[in-house]
Design a protein around this motif. Structure first.
Motif, short mmCIF file in Angstrom:
data_model
loop_
_atom_site.label_atom_id
_atom_site.label_comp_id
_atom_site.label_asym_id
_atom_site.label_seq_id
_atom_site.Cartn_x
_atom_site.Cartn_y
_atom_site.Cartn_z
N THR A 423 0.83 -1.21 0.00
CA THR A 423 0.00 0.00 0.00
C THR A 423 0.87 1.26 0.00
OG1 THR A 423 -1.65 -1.21 1.27
CG2 THR A 423 -1.90 1.17 1.20
N ILE A 424 1.88 1.26 0.85
CA ILE A 424 2.74 2.45 0.94
C ILE A 424 3.46 2.68 -0.40
CG2 ILE A 424 4.81 3.41 2.04
CD1 ILE A 424 3.77 2.24 4.68
N ASN A 425 3.96 1.60 -0.96
CA ASN A 425 4.63 1.72 -2.27
C ASN A 425 3.69 2.29 -3.32
OD1 ASN A 425 7.02 0.78 -1.28
ND2 ASN A 425 6.66 -1.36 -1.89
N ASP A 426 2.44 1.76 -3.33
CA ASP A 426 1.45 2.21 -4.31
C ASP A 426 1.16 3.69 -4.14
OD1 ASP A 426 1.38 -0.35 -5.16
OD2 ASP A 426 -0.67 -0.82 -4.44
N ILE A 427 0.96 4.09 -2.90
CA ILE A 427 0.60 5.49 -2.63
C ILE A 427 1.75 6.43 -3.01
CG2 ILE A 427 0.06 7.16 -0.76
CD1 ILE A 427 -2.33 5.43 -1.45
N MET A 428 2.96 5.99 -2.67
CA MET A 428 4.12 6.84 -3.00
C MET A 428 4.29 6.97 -4.51
SD MET A 428 6.84 5.84 0.00
CE MET A 428 8.26 6.66 -0.73
N ALA A 429 4.00 5.86 -5.19
CA ALA A 429 4.12 5.87 -6.64
C ALA A 429 3.06 6.77 -7.26
CB ALA A 429 4.00 4.45 -7.19
N ALA A 430 1.88 6.76 -6.66
CA ALA A 430 0.77 7.53 -7.22
C ALA A 430 0.87 9.02 -6.88
CB ALA A 430 -0.56 6.96 -6.69
N ASN A 431 1.72 9.38 -5.88
CA ASN A 431 1.82 10.77 -5.48
C ASN A 431 3.29 11.26 -5.47
OD1 ASN A 431 -1.13 11.40 -4.44
ND2 ASN A 431 -0.57 9.42 -3.51
N PRO A 432 3.93 11.20 -6.61
CA PRO A 432 5.36 11.55 -6.65
C PRO A 432 5.61 12.99 -6.19
CG PRO A 432 4.44 11.39 -8.87
CD PRO A 432 3.38 10.91 -7.95
N LYS A 433 4.65 13.88 -6.47
CA LYS A 433 4.85 15.28 -6.12
C LYS A 433 4.91 15.46 -4.60
CE LYS A 433 3.20 19.82 -7.36
NZ LYS A 433 1.94 20.53 -7.50
N ALA A 434 4.04 14.78 -3.94
CA ALA A 434 4.00 14.87 -2.48
C ALA A 434 5.27 14.29 -1.87
CB ALA A 434 2.76 14.11 -1.94
N VAL A 435 5.71 13.19 -2.43
CA VAL A 435 6.94 12.55 -1.94
C VAL A 435 8.11 13.52 -2.09
CG1 VAL A 435 8.57 10.64 -2.31
CG2 VAL A 435 6.10 10.22 -2.38
N GLU A 436 8.10 14.17 -3.25
CA GLU A 436 9.18 15.12 -3.53
C GLU A 436 9.17 16.27 -2.50
OE1 GLU A 436 12.55 15.83 -4.95
OE2 GLU A 436 11.38 14.11 -5.70
N GLN A 437 7.94 16.77 -2.27
CA GLN A 437 7.79 17.87 -1.32
C GLN A 437 8.32 17.48 0.05
OE1 GLN A 437 3.57 18.49 -1.92
NE2 GLN A 437 3.93 20.66 -2.38
N TYR A 438 7.97 16.28 0.50
CA TYR A 438 8.39 15.82 1.84
C TYR A 438 9.91 15.77 1.91
CZ TYR A 438 8.85 13.02 6.06
OH TYR A 438 9.19 12.59 7.33
N ARG A 439 10.47 15.19 0.85
CA ARG A 439 11.93 15.00 0.87
C ARG A 439 12.67 16.34 0.81
NH1 ARG A 439 11.83 9.51 -2.77
NH2 ARG A 439 11.48 8.12 -0.99
N SER A 440 11.99 17.35 0.25
CA SER A 440 12.65 18.66 0.22
C SER A 440 12.34 19.47 1.49
CB SER A 440 12.23 19.44 -1.03
OG SER A 440 10.84 19.68 -0.97
N GLY A 441 11.76 18.82 2.47
CA GLY A 441 11.59 19.50 3.76
C GLY A 441 10.17 19.92 4.12
N GLU A 442 9.24 19.78 3.19
CA GLU A 442 7.85 20.17 3.50
C GLU A 442 7.14 19.00 4.17
OE1 GLU A 442 5.37 22.32 0.66
OE2 GLU A 442 7.21 22.71 -0.47
N THR A 443 7.50 18.74 5.42
CA THR A 443 7.04 17.51 6.09
C THR A 443 5.55 17.51 6.37
OG1 THR A 443 7.74 18.52 8.14
CG2 THR A 443 9.26 16.93 7.15
N LYS A 444 4.89 18.66 6.22
CA LYS A 444 3.46 18.66 6.55
C LYS A 444 2.63 17.81 5.60
CE LYS A 444 2.55 22.95 4.10
NZ LYS A 444 2.44 24.40 4.17
N VAL A 445 3.16 17.46 4.44
CA VAL A 445 2.40 16.59 3.52
C VAL A 445 2.32 15.16 4.04
CG1 VAL A 445 2.94 17.91 1.45
CG2 VAL A 445 4.43 16.02 2.12
#
Lengths: 476, 482
Positions: A423-445
């Protein structure tokens, strides 16, 4: 001319003793007519009253919680009048030497605290009940209530609005319940209120002519009767008529008062000391033992809830405003000692069900222990917090144990790691933008991603494990 | 068998030695009742069937050697003492049909001894009166002279003992109701200390004054009965918790040095000369036996009757309010509660009872309470104080029991105040909660009995019985000829 009401109260409260005040009959409410009476309480010739020591203890407790002075010497008097519900044709009551004198109780009305003074509290016996059958044209007497111990709380005329009276009545009711001396069940007539009311110009040192409305047995009736009397007396005075001193009956159906008897018809009760009941002299030891035995009162509970348990002041007040709720809470935390979540779920969910009329604390299919277990299941991550509501609803309906309901409805969190990872893999794959945001420090996503996972997982994993794995994967 | 000469002691011996069975003894009394009571009218209800059952049960105990002091002894009970399943009328039309579902405490105690109930005796209605002529059912006559009253209110109990229709009886005393009829009928009557005997099951007249006690042929017989009926009862909060004692324990002991006080007000002009002479002769006899006579005074005696009638009537008015026709007793008619209650009470009560209810309610009504009831209570305290002062220098007090001997039927009833004043010698004892015993001490020219009263300290019945017994042994007692 601005008219200002002045109101004094006489509140009758039935005491929670097992037996009646002058005999050994059961003092329980109800029963087949005349099944709870004996030669003594039905006034057969030759019988004698013997004072119930428990009733004396209870009135002393009532006196202490209302800050009264307890008379060291107290005695009983006979109040003589004929009525078919009064088998001896006199009521044993107290005239010059009541158990409690003086006293005061604070109430908060519209955010303002006021002190209401108590004149006296005395101990007496209740009368029976008459049932009038208009078709057969007969009146039948039921003496079950005869001899139930009553305390009469007489206040000073310190009230100036219906709201003040209602707040005081509710406060007294709660205090008596906490002290364990009266069950406060208004629908069973456990408390009744007589209201004395007069109007005068504001600022005037002279009181107007008063009327007395008898036997109001709900806060609603008290409120309506006072408002009606203020209206009626105002109309009279403004039309230049006089208020007549009289005793009134409040009609619940019409919302109006009507005359029972005028001052001229008032009884001469011919009070005199009852020769069958020796006076009582209390020792300091007896009084302090009774005082020490008074249970925790609501203010003390609020202090404990906010201080020891860290419950918010607002929640603590909601919990303690009703003794049955507060007692339920106490019982639940005895089983599961985690007061905060127990309190929150009571205030948020249980109270809601009660207010919706789905649940009656006096008549429940489950126990406080079951309730505590339910909270524990949620807190330990065995079920989701949302599912607690589903389980509670089932407990209300069927009385089944929370664990059994979770089992039947498959509400357990299963901790399926394979599904979790997928499930986590699927969600991360489906929301690449959010993953990117988190990794660049926008942890609120993170919350958004977490929500997406939970939507799919639906209890297949505990929130804690979802959080842990998602964090791990995001950090890469 | 000559029933007149029997005492409880002699009957006990005959029963225990099997000279007579309990059933035979009981039959002897019913034979006597059948031949005699049509003249005396002492009983309201005769309970032969119940008595035979009691006697059979008593005989079993006797045969097993388990007899107590009253086992198999037949007794008569005043009709204001409740008896389970047996009509208890208080001699009033109001309770003509009242069958109590319980026994008075004293009846339970007598039953525990396996006594035998002969019947319920007549009395003044609700114990209000001194002649038994206000009885709604049996206007009892004096066995010494059937044209005279037996006294009252326990006139039935005194008359049946005097006429040997019972060896002893229970009465009740609110202002002299045991002692005065005992005096008029030439028998012995004991009013115990208030609180000595439970009032549970005694239909209340004046609760702060009422006390049950025995009427018998001797002081010792009174003591024997008191031994059985006394004691704390959880159902009567005014009954006292006193250690058990034998009230006959001092009988036969020398009375030498006993101080006997004679309050001069009791020997005033209003007291009959022959009564005074007889009581003073008795005092003389005590002196001869070694007692010391002490002069004393009770100044408030002149107010005692007024104080008594205010307190007693106030309590009575309240106690008798329960007779409203709603739950039991006579039910009147009417379209409303008030009408029905009024009709029940108008028809149920006799004139004397109504008079006292009116008096009592008047004394308690607002505006009069302080002037009458409170003043009467103050007098009560004064009388207690004066008794205490007398007892500082005396062991017992000797007075006449009544100012006169038994009067003719119809003679005094027309003047209630005169009748009330005749209670002057007895009422202070009730007001002060003291024990007192009336003992026959002489006969007037017409052969009518004269009684003297011995009054004791609170709880000191034993000394009264000792002193009364000492006198009885030296006194030539006469029996009624009926």
């Amino acid at each position: 001319m601005k008219l200002y009401p002045t109101i004094g109260l006489e509140i009758h409260a039935e005491l929670l003793t097992n037996s009646k005040v002058f005999c050994t009959c059961s003092a329980e409410f109800g029963g087949e007519p005349n099944s709870r009476c004996c030669p003594v309480c039905s006034g057969l010739p030759g019988t004698l009253p013997v004072l119930n020591a428990k009733a004396v203890e209870y009135i002393i407790k009532a006196g202490y919680i209302m800050n009264c002075e307890i008379s060291r010497f107290t005695k009983w008097d006979r109040k003589n009048y004929f009525y078919p519900d009064l088998p001896k044709a006199y009521q044993i009551s107290q005239m010059p030497r009541p158990v409690c004198l003086g006293g005061h109780v604070d109430v908060t009305v519209d955010g303002e605290q006021k002190t209401m003074r108590i004149n006296r509290i005395h101990l007496e016996e209740d009368a029976g009940k008459l049932v009038h059958d208009d078709i057969e044209r007969v009146s039948l007497a039921d003496y079950n209530r005869c001899g139930i111990p009553l305390i009469e709380i007489v206040t000073e005329p310190d009230f100036h609005s219906a709201a003040e009276v209602v707040a005081f009545f509710e406060k007294i009711r709660m205090m008596l319940q906490y002290a364990g001396v009266c069950d406060g069940k208004l629908e069973q007539g456990s408390m009744r209120c007589d209201v004395n009311i007069s109007l005068a110009e504001k600022g005037s040192d002279k009181l107007g002519t008063r009327t007395e409305v008898k036997n109001l047995n709900s806060t609603k009736a008290i409120q309506r009767a006072i408002e009606y009397e203020i209206y009626r007396q105002t109309e009279l005075i403004e039309n230049g008529e006089r208020v007549v001193q009289e005793t009134l009956h409040f009609n619940d159906a019409t919302g109006e008062t009507s005359s029972l008897r005028s001052k001229e018809d008032a009884h001469d009760y011919r009070y005199f000391p009852d020769p069958d009941i020796p006076p009582i002299i209390f020792t300091e030891e007896e009084l302090s033992a009774i005082k020490a035995d008074i249970p925790e009162m609501p203010e003390q509970r609020v202090a404990r809830y906010t201080g020891e348990y860290g419950i918010s002041a607002a929640d603590a007040k909601v919990l303690t405003d009703s003794k049955p709720i507060s007692d339920f809470f106490e019982e639940a935390i005895r089983v599961y000692n985690n007061p905060k979540p127990v309190a929150t779920f009571i205030v948020v969910e249980l109270m809601r069900r009660i207010n919706l009329g789905e649940l009656d604390l006096d008549d429940m299919k489950f126990t406080a222990e079951d309730f505590a277990k339910l909270i524990e299941l949620g807190e330990s991550g065995k079920i989701s917090k949302d599912n607690r509501k589903i389980i509670l609803r089932e407990m209300i309906e069927s009385g089944k144990k929370p664990a059994d309901i979770a089992e039947e409805q498959q509400l357990w969190i299963k901790e399926d790691n394979e599904l979790l990872e997928k499930t986590i893999n699927d969600i991360m794959a489906a929301n690449p933008k959010a993953v990117e945001q988190y990794r660049s420090g926008e942890t609120k996503v993170f919350g958004f991603l977490m929500g997406q996972c939970n939507k799919i997982l639906r209890g297949a994993a505990s929130p804690a494990s979802v959080k842990a794995m998602l964090e791990e994967k995001l950090k890469g | 068998m000559d029933l007149k000469k029997q005492t409880l002691g002699s009957l006990r011996e005959m029963l225990d030695t099997k000279q007579i069975s309990a059933a035979e003894l009981c039959k002897e009394y019913f034979e006597r009742i059948k031949t005699t009571d049509s003249q005396v009218l002492g009983y309201i209800t005769v309970t032969e069937e119940e008595a035979m059952k009691n006697a059979a049960k008593a005989q079993e105990a006797i045969d097993k050697g388990e007899a107590k002091s009253l086992t198999g002894i037949p007794l008569a009970i005043k009709d204001n003492i409740c008896t389970d399943g047996i009509r208890t009328t208080c001699a009033s039309n109001m309770l003509g049909n009242f069958i109590p579902p319980y026994d008075a405490c004293v009846i339970e105690k007598l039953k525990a001894d396996d006594y035998v109930l002969l019947g319920k005796t007549s009395m003044d209605e609700f114990a209000m009166g001194g002649s038994t002529q206000t009885s709604a059912f049996a206007k009892t006559k004096n066995p010494f002279d059937l044209t005279r009253v037996p006294g009252g209110s326990s006139g039935g109990s005194a008359a049946v003992v005097s006429a040997a229709m019972a060896p002893a009886a229970l009465g009740s005393d609110t202002g002299g109701s045991i002692r005065q009829p005992a005096s008029f009928c030439g028998v012995t009557g004991l009013k115990p200390t208030y609180g000595r005997v439970s009032r549970y099951g005694l239909v209340a007249f004046a609760s702060s004054l009422d006390q049950i006690g025995p009427i018998a042929n001797s002081a010792v017989d009174c003591g024997t009965i008191l031994n059985t009926i006394c004691g704390k009862d959880s159902r009567d909060a005014t009954s006292a918790n006193k250690p058990a004692e034998d009230f006959n324990a001092k009988v036969g002991k020398d009375i030498k040095g006993m101080k006997i006080a004679l309050p001069k007000e009791f020997f005033a002009e209003s007291t009959d000369e022959e009564v005074k002479t007889a009581v003073l002769a008795a005092a003389k006899k005590y002196e001869e036996m070694g007692a010391v006579l002490v002069d004393c005074s009770m100044k408030s005696l002149k107010y005692a009757v007024a104080a008594y009638y205010l307190v007693a009537s106030a309590e009575a008015a309240s106690n008798l309010s329960r007779f409203d026709g709603i739950k039991y007793g006579l039910r009147g008619e009417g379209r409303t509660f008030d009408e029905m209650i009024r009709d029940s009470r108008s028809r149920g009560f006799g004139d004397e009872v109504k008079r006292r209810i009116l008096l009592g309610n008047y004394a308690l009504s607002s505006g009069y309470y302080d002037a009458y009831y409170l003043k009467a209570l103050a007098l009560k305290q004064q009388i207690i104080k004066e008794y205490n002062e007398i007892f500082e220098n005396a062991d017992i007090i000797l007075t006449p029991t009544a100012p006169t001997v038994a009067y003719k039927i119809g003679e005094q009833e027309t003047d209630p105040v005169k009748m009330y004043l005749a209670d002057i010698c007895t009422v202070t004892v009730n007001i002060a909660s003291l024990p007192a015993i009336s003992v026959p001490c002489g006969y007037n020219a017409d052969g009518m009995p004269i009684g003297m009263s011995l009054v004791g300290r609170k709880w000191d019945e034993a000394t009264l019985i000792q002193a009364a017994d000492a006198f009885e042994k030296s006194f030539d007692r006469r029996y009624s000829e009926v």
